[in-house]
Scaffold this motif. Structure first.
Motif, PDB file in Angstrom:
ATOM      1  N   ALA A 159     -23.414  52.665  -3.022  1.00 53.21           N
ATOM      2  CA  ALA A 159     -24.494  53.350  -2.321  1.00 53.21           C
ATOM      3  C   ALA A 159     -24.261  53.466  -0.818  1.00 53.21           C
ATOM      4  O   ALA A 159     -24.601  54.471  -0.223  1.00 53.21           O
ATOM      5  N   CYS A 160     -23.662  52.427  -0.196  1.00 55.81           N
ATOM      6  CA  CYS A 160     -23.581  52.466   1.268  1.00 55.81           C
ATOM      7  C   CYS A 160     -22.443  53.359   1.748  1.00 55.81           C
ATOM      8  O   CYS A 160     -22.495  53.879   2.847  1.00 55.81           O
ATOM      9  N   LEU A 166     -26.248  56.369  11.123  1.00 54.90           N
ATOM     10  CA  LEU A 166     -27.417  56.692  10.298  1.00 54.90           C
ATOM     11  C   LEU A 166     -28.174  55.421   9.920  1.00 54.90           C
ATOM     12  O   LEU A 166     -29.401  55.383   9.915  1.00 54.90           O
ATOM     13  N   LEU A 167     -27.425  54.356   9.619  1.00 57.89           N
ATOM     14  CA  LEU A 167     -28.072  53.101   9.220  1.00 57.89           C
ATOM     15  C   LEU A 167     -28.674  52.365  10.412  1.00 57.89           C
ATOM     16  O   LEU A 167     -29.720  51.717  10.297  1.00 57.89           O
ATOM     17  N   HIS A 220     -32.213  52.642  11.314  1.00 54.32           N
ATOM     18  CA  HIS A 220     -33.193  51.852  10.552  1.00 54.32           C
ATOM     19  C   HIS A 220     -33.163  50.375  10.928  1.00 54.32           C
ATOM     20  O   HIS A 220     -34.188  49.717  10.929  1.00 54.32           O
ATOM     21  N   GLU A 258     -35.990  54.653  13.392  1.00 57.64           N
ATOM     22  CA  GLU A 258     -36.988  54.651  12.315  1.00 57.64           C
ATOM     23  C   GLU A 258     -36.955  53.264  11.738  1.00 57.64           C
ATOM     24  O   GLU A 258     -36.543  53.057  10.617  1.00 57.64           O
ATOM     25  N   ILE A 310     -31.752  48.857   4.885  1.00 57.91           N
ATOM     26  CA  ILE A 310     -30.769  49.932   4.702  1.00 57.91           C
ATOM     27  C   ILE A 310     -30.616  50.276   3.219  1.00 57.91           C
ATOM     28  O   ILE A 310     -29.713  50.986   2.832  1.00 57.91           O
ATOM     29  N   LEU A 311     -31.506  49.789   2.398  1.00 57.87           N
ATOM     30  CA  LEU A 311     -31.553  50.119   0.971  1.00 57.87           C
ATOM     31  C   LEU A 311     -30.226  49.875   0.260  1.00 57.87           C
ATOM     32  O   LEU A 311     -29.827  50.654  -0.599  1.00 57.87           O
ATOM     33  N   ARG A 317     -38.432  57.894  -4.183  1.00 63.26           N
ATOM     34  CA  ARG A 317     -37.052  58.374  -4.123  1.00 63.26           C
ATOM     35  C   ARG A 317     -36.821  59.153  -2.835  1.00 63.26           C
ATOM     36  O   ARG A 317     -37.727  59.335  -2.034  1.00 63.26           O
ATOM     37  N   GLY A 318     -35.579  59.615  -2.685  1.00 65.96           N
ATOM     38  CA  GLY A 318     -35.213  60.421  -1.526  1.00 65.96           C
ATOM     39  C   GLY A 318     -35.498  59.691  -0.228  1.00 65.96           C
ATOM     40  O   GLY A 318     -35.349  58.468  -0.131  1.00 65.96           O
ATOM     41  N   ALA A 319     -35.947  60.436   0.760  1.00 66.01           N
ATOM     42  CA  ALA A 319     -36.183  59.865   2.083  1.00 66.01           C
ATOM     43  C   ALA A 319     -37.337  58.859   2.070  1.00 66.01           C
ATOM     44  O   ALA A 319     -37.504  58.099   3.008  1.00 66.01           O
ATOM     45  N   ARG A 320     -38.132  58.852   1.000  1.00 66.29           N
ATOM     46  CA  ARG A 320     -39.270  57.922   0.948  1.00 66.29           C
ATOM     47  C   ARG A 320     -38.954  56.636   0.186  1.00 66.29           C
ATOM     48  O   ARG A 320     -39.817  55.796  -0.022  1.00 66.29           O
ATOM     49  N   ARG A 321     -37.711  56.505  -0.249  1.00 69.63           N
ATOM     50  CA  ARG A 321     -37.344  55.332  -1.039  1.00 69.63           C
ATOM     51  C   ARG A 321     -37.534  54.046  -0.228  1.00 69.63           C
ATOM     52  O   ARG A 321     -37.216  53.988   0.944  1.00 69.63           O
TER      53      ARG A 321
END
Lengths: 642, 201
Positions: B46-47, B93-94, B97, B121, B126-127, B149-153
């Protein structure tokens, strides 16, 4: 119904059904696909049935509720056989005239015919309407001829003859070779050669293997798979059974998205019928080949259309993609070899088996064979489903089939391939449509969506719209897709709000590249297409937004204003009355002025201002002129006295 | 298991069939950065920080090293202009967060990632899913999961399970690459959330 035990029995059954049908008996076919149903097709059917009863014609006229023939823009579509008279935009009130005139008096009801908007000529038969005439309807053409709930209707049209041929005359290897030779490529988006996928699945180690129909058509605006499943489910089923035979699979799935209730209903019904007739189950047509199929309902996620996510969902888990470094054809559902193809791909298979790979390969271009169904929508006169041979130019699809752009507007771009496709500009319109050419132009075949855009479309806004869709529909698992789309969407939103900065375009390009190269699945890898292609072909629009704070198409609300030209305003009160927020001040004989603070930029004033005045102007990238002082607003009119 | 020979950063590496590029590289001491990888867990991919460049069948591609199975004669580059550029962007990007996460800062230094490139944000998460997967795969409790899901995950403890299981476990806390305090916060939030009861008047 006794089971059909051999190809010979199938032919006997077919002859039996045909002998009971009189080809000259009038038959009224009414499209009851989802599009026409929304327009009231069910009420048309009821009205026609009542009229038939009123005239005591129950035994003399058949009514057939069929699937979608594609001309959704003109629904409800009605075709009357044997003459093939095609009536469009039929309302329940037209039923009386159709029965008394066309069925009884054998006369054509002129006002229900297609009228060519340019020549004014009327077309009586379906085949004379330019929308249909310029298509090649091999897959979808049968939709209007059969009742999807009648397997007999399908048999009358030669249904299951390809299955009989494959099972009785061709060993599985030969079926596989035929499909490979036809060069059929996957209609779901990627365009991977179906034969190669079949072969990989067939040769993969393991006992059990699956075949799967992908009917998770998640692309907003594309509905060809729905039309096929609703209208001709047996054609998809027949293709699937043939594929299973070639691959050596005894278990299959049809994965249909939950949002397609009619497709689910018709597929479920078709599976049951096919089981009763013996086209599914054990020892199909006496060949010794066994195959069963299950319906699986999707749970509402765009990403579940991705093959590995779909397979995860079939296993009962959340539909998230997994890496496919080992193909799903080798390790798919429950880690077993699984061959997944799109609805339209499977529907092509019976044709290839019946007519041969050479026939199929004779249609299309060097790299893309056969036909493709597109959902032609947006700013085009004839919206609907169109099936055209691969290699046709975009211009022919949009102008000859689609009838061009409405309202004498200028064409701007066509977006192909669904939300993660790209926008193709005017100068590329003579490009032949096939998998490779679309990819070269920065777009893709994708789902077969085709959205036509005219001069009133802002390309920054288009990119923002699709990224917004994708940010919702990304599964959110991998960083480049989830975060890349999030940031691209932020930048695009800022640009469309007039907050764009120097360097935004370059940052978008950089983000797009990483998202494309590093994402886990095809959703992420293609998500940058709307951004990349609009920057590539319409960079000037991006620059206008960023540097001049100007939206050339007057779409981005933050960048536009409406203004009433005091020289032209005749104080007619029309805009003043229609403004939904009361932002227009004025009176009789008083020039109208828009209160810019109150204005929500809905554009109503611009639309309602009578063309002979054309007093309302759109302004972007420059300041709104100050309002005329109140004391100078009186219009001095010449005396109306005679 | 047959032996496979591949090339990583110009070195000949012997590996066994079924191994990933990451495992093959680690076996000879070549380091590839990871964030969502853990030996006890199934590879996740995923990362994408472990992205490497491969050459196979005449084509160059970026792949996730934690997932890509070794192939005979595969050529792998763990660092290249393209790989570095990709990792730098992913880190930026990470960092939007979790700007202060130590694991990210070390990597940011290595790849020249600018933590201020994107607007903050601060979700502090970092999910990477280490906590979620550890609880599911190792502890088999599923007390913590992904929501939406998506940006709201996001990640959330499931109050009904967490109230029974988490107090004596907390094994997922030290796995968090951004801040174990984050897990504490989430857990507290879950346990504090009122259980759905019917108000009677």
């Amino acid at each position: 119904m006794p089971k059909v035990n051999s190809p010979a029995e199938l032919e006997k059954l077919r002859k039996g059904i045909l002998s009971k049908r009189d080809p000259d008996k009038p038959c009224i076919a009414v499209c009851t696909g989802t599009g026409c149903l929304a327009l009231g097709a069910d009420r048309v059917v009821v009205a026609l049935k009542e009229e038939i009863k009123k005239h005591g014609l129950e035994d003399k006229v058949d009514i057939k509720e069929t699937g979608c023939p594609g001309f959704c823009e003109r629904g409800t579509v009605v075709v009357i056989y044997p003459e093939e008279i095609c009536y469009l935009r039929v309302q329940p009130e037209d039923a009386g005239e159709i029965i008394s005139q066309t069925i009884l008096a054998k006369k054509v009801v002129d006002r229900l015919l297609y009228v060519d908007p340019t020549t004014g000529e009327k077309a009586v038969r379906e085949s004379e309407i330019p929308f249909y005439k310029n298509q090649m309807r091999l897959i979808i053409g049968n939709n209007i001829k059969l009742d999807p709930k009648s397997i007999d209707d399908y048999l009358v049209l030669g249904g299951y003859s390809a299955l009989a041929k494959a099972l009785s005359q061709m060993p599985p290897e030969q079926v596989l070779e035929e499909v490979k030779k036809s060069n059929l490529r996957g209609r779901g988006g990627g365009g991977f050669p179906a034969g190669r996928k079949w072969e990989e699945c067939r040769n993969a180690p393991g006992e059990a293997r699956y075949v799967i129909v992908n009917a998770d058509e998640g692309d907003p605006g594309a509905f060809m798979d729905r039309a096929l499943l609703e209208g001709n489910p047996h054609s998809v089923l027949e293709g699937l059974i043939i594929g299973a035979y070639a691959i050596g699979s005894h278990e299959g799935y049809i994965y249909v998205r939950q949002e397609y209730p009619l497709a689910i209903e018709n597929v479920t019904f078709a599976i049951k019928q096919a089981e009763e007739y013996g086209f599914l189950g054990e020892n199909i047509l006496g060949s010794g080949f066994d195959f069963t199929v299950k319906m699986h309902r999707g749970a509402g996620a765009f990403v579940s259309g991705e093959s590995s996510a779909l397979m995860t969902a079939i296993e009962g888990r959340v539909g998230e993609p997994r890496p496919k470094y080992i193909h799903t054809a080798v390790k798919g559902v429950r880690d077993r070899p699984s061959c997944l193809n799109n609805v339209e791909t499977w529907a092509n298979v019976p044709l290839i088996i019946n007519k041969g790979a050479d026939w199929f390969a004779g249609i299309g271009t060097e790299g893309s064979k056969g036909t493709k169904i597109f959902s032609l929508v947006g700013k085009v006169n004839n919206t609907g489903l169109v099936e055209v041979p691969m290699g046709i130019t975009l211009r022919d699809v949009i102008y000859r089939v689609g009838g061009g752009i409405p309202g004498s507007k200028k064409f701007k771009a066509v977006q192909t391939g669904g939300p993660s496709g790209g926008c193709i500009p005017e100068e590329q319109l003579d490009m032949p449509v096939d998998f490779d050419e679309l990819a070269r132009a920065g777009s893709m075949m994708g789902s077969g969506g085709m959205i036509v855009m005219d001069e009133d479309t802002c390309m920054v806004d288009v990119a923002r719209y699709f990224l917004d869709f994708l940010s919702d529909e990304s599964c959110g698992k991998c960083v480049p897709c989830r975060e890349g789309i999030r940031q691209m969407l932020k930048i695009l939103t800022n640009i469309s709000k007039g907050k764009g900065k120097e360097g935004d375009i370059e940052l978008l390009e950089e983000l797009a590249e990483v998202t494309r190269d590093a994402s886990l699945c095809a959703l992420g890898r293609t998500s940058a297409n709307p951004v990349m292609s609009t920057i590539h072909y319409f960079r000037d629009e991006y620059e206008a937004h960023i540097k001049e704070k100007r939206c050339p198409a007057y779409v981005c609300k933050a960048l536009i204003s409406y203004y009433i030209d005091p020289e032209k305003c005749q104080a007619c009160m029309i805009c003043l009355r229609q403004c939904p927020v009361g932002a227009i001040v004025g009176d009789k004989n008083q020039i109208h002025v828009i209160d810019q603070e109150k204005c929500t930029k809905c554009g109503t004033c611009f639309e309602v201002c009578p063309p002979r005045f054309s007093a309302v102007r759109r302004i972007s990238g420059e300041p709104v002129p100050p309002p005329v002082p109140e004391e100078a607003r009186m219009i001095a009119r010449e005396s109306k006295e005679k | 298991m047959s032996e496979i020979t591949l090339q990583i950063d110009g070195r000949k590496v012997q590996a066994k069939e079924g191994m990933t590029i990451l495992e093959a590289a680690q076996s000879v001491g070549i380091s590839i950065p990871t964030l969502c990888h853990h030996e006890k867990l199934e590879p996740y991919g995923a990362c994408r920080i472990c992205t490497v460049e491969i050459e196979a069948r005449g084509r160059t591609n970026l792949v996730a090293a934690c997932l890509y199975p070794v192939e005979q004669n595969l050529v792998v580059r763990t660092r290249s202009e393209k790989v570095d550029k990709t990792r730098k962007m992913l880190l930026e990007l990470l960092l939007a967060h979790a700007p202060d996460a130590v694991a990210l800062q070390d990597l940011a230094k290595e790849y020249g990632a600018d933590k201020a490139r994107f607007e903050k944000e601060s979700s502090f998460c970092i999910l990477c899913g280490l906590c979620v997967r550890y609880c599911a795969e190792v502890k088999k409790k599923n007390a913590i999961g992904f929501v939406d899901r998506g940006a709201r995950r996001e990640v959330a403890f499931i109050p009904e399970i967490a109230s029974k299981e988490c107090e004596n476990c907390k094994e997922c806390f030290p796995l968090c690459p951004t801040e174990a305090l984050q897990a504490t916060f989430l857990l507290t939030k879950a346990l504090m959330s009122p259980s759905p009861t019917c108000d009677s008047e």
